[in-house]
Design an enzyme around this catalytic site. Sequence first.
Site, PDB file in Angstrom:
ATOM      1  N   ASP A   2       2.876   4.291   4.770  1.00 15.88           N
ATOM      2  CA  ASP A   2       4.323   4.474   4.623  1.00 15.88           C
ATOM      3  C   ASP A   2       4.740   5.621   5.543  1.00 15.88           C
ATOM      4  O   ASP A   2       3.949   6.493   5.892  1.00 15.88           O
ATOM      5  CB  ASP A   2       4.712   4.718   3.159  1.00 15.88           C
ATOM      6  CG  ASP A   2       6.197   4.433   2.913  1.00 15.88           C
ATOM      7  OD1 ASP A   2       6.915   4.074   3.875  1.00 15.88           O
ATOM      8  OD2 ASP A   2       6.649   4.570   1.746  1.00 15.88           O
ATOM      9  N   ASP A  31       2.998  -2.828  -3.141  1.00 14.05           N
ATOM     10  CA  ASP A  31       2.148  -1.659  -3.389  1.00 14.05           C
ATOM     11  C   ASP A  31       2.760  -0.930  -4.572  1.00 14.05           C
ATOM     12  O   ASP A  31       3.975  -1.002  -4.775  1.00 14.05           O
ATOM     13  CB  ASP A  31       2.134  -0.690  -2.194  1.00 14.05           C
ATOM     14  CG  ASP A  31       3.392   0.169  -2.166  1.00 14.05           C
ATOM     15  OD1 ASP A  31       4.446  -0.344  -1.731  1.00 14.05           O
ATOM     16  OD2 ASP A  31       3.359   1.314  -2.646  1.00 14.05           O
TER      17      ASP A  31
HETATM   18  N1  PRF Z   1      11.259   3.096   1.777  1.00 14.23           N
HETATM   19  C1  PRF Z   1      10.001   3.536   2.135  1.00 14.23           C
HETATM   20  N2  PRF Z   1       9.009   3.607   1.235  1.00 14.23           N
HETATM   21  C2  PRF Z   1       9.248   3.230  -0.035  1.00 14.23           C
HETATM   22  C3  PRF Z   1      10.513   2.764  -0.450  1.00 14.23           C
HETATM   23  C4  PRF Z   1      11.583   2.682   0.498  1.00 14.23           C
HETATM   24  O1  PRF Z   1      12.715   2.282   0.232  1.00 14.23           O
HETATM   25  C5  PRF Z   1      10.385   2.478  -1.822  1.00 14.23           C
HETATM   26  C6  PRF Z   1      11.439   1.966  -2.723  1.00 14.23           C
HETATM   27  N3  PRF Z   1      10.931   1.403  -3.896  1.00 14.23           N
HETATM   28  C7  PRF Z   1       9.063   2.768  -2.184  1.00 14.23           C
HETATM   29  N4  PRF Z   1       8.400   3.223  -1.097  1.00 14.23           N
HETATM   30  N5  PRF Z   1       9.774   3.911   3.395  1.00 14.23           N
END
Ligand code: PRF
EC number: 2.4.2.29
Length: 371
Positions: A92, A267
């Site tokens: 992420d 995830d």
């Molecule tokens: N954007 C990013 N990571 C995330 C989310 C998002 O909106 C969410 C929302 N549930 C979890 N992880 N980059």
Amino acid sequence: MAAFPFEIKAVEGKARTGVLKTPRGDIRTPAFMPVGTAATVKAMTVDQVKATGADIILGNTYHLMLRPSAERVARLGGLHKFMRWDKPILTDSGGFQVMSLSGISKLTEEAVTFSSHVDGSKHVLTPERSIEIQADLLGSDIVMQLDECVAWPAEEARARKGMELSARWARRSKDAFGTRDTQALFGIQQGSTFEALRRESSDRLREIGFDGYAIGGLAVGEGHEAMCEVLDYAPGLLPEDRPRYLMGVGKPIDLVEAVARGVDMFDCVLPTRSGRHGQAWTWDGPINLKNAKYAEDESPLDPDSDCPASRDYSKAYLRHLFKAEEILGQVLLSWHNIAFFQALTAAMRAAIAEGRFERFRREFRARHLSQ
Ligand code: PRF
């Protein structure tokens, strides 16, 4: 040409099953990615994670850039070598974790500036720096664009602002990433609960062109029903021939209902986090092992599982471990829960492949929600 071939093997209604092919191995979809935030799926060895059937895990830019730092991971050979996981890793981008974990943060057109939850030090994350950390330093297989996840509930004007910034950051992320053969870049749809915004977000992402598409901004407090209402249309706004990833979701029932609506990847910290707190997820729903009713229950969590944690230990023993605050309890329940989430996605893949997903969904709901 997209970096990784995505072969859809069978479709039933909106549900799909397929394989995303990467140089580090196939990802069978629907897929659940265990969360390995700080270069570890908490309380599990990579061999245990692998044995549950996980094809891919998730890592976090935010945590790793703060500790031990992206440069240090790079000097140590990249994230795969560092943590001894040789299958695919999706990372992420950091923006979401900044909002949920860091101290005062400042968001501008250029970047997000924040103070570390570890030592209070100041850091800056731009779309370009997030790509550099994920793709070049950590060596991630699937890289996520930096985005802004707007808190729920949101006024439409505020949701639009976040969606538009995310779309501009999608462009910058793509320019920084370029085109690569062995790594993929996913864009992230935003727009809160507004269909017109989700549509515009999707159109702008499709115009740029990504290897896969995530649905962000859900599971942020709106609840199962409201999330399902967005999922009635959101996946269908994204390209049919690329994987769709619902970020940070969710409970088993959320996974089943999202797959029914066309989502391929998930995830969530739920299996490991709730496992560390004594909660076990089963086909009959969630149970709390601390409950007195398990004190002399000799049955295992799942006699039919091939996961040792699910099959070989009695509920009475697991309850004892939690009551005595023995760390083995956390290890065994994390392991069981990850194995259950993998068994659930495997069951959905088989059901879609055999054209009996609607029946699976109905029976799963009846059994899982029965108590
Ligand atoms: N954007 C990013 N990571 C995330 C989310 C998002 O909106 C969410 C929302 N549930 C979890 N992880 N980059």
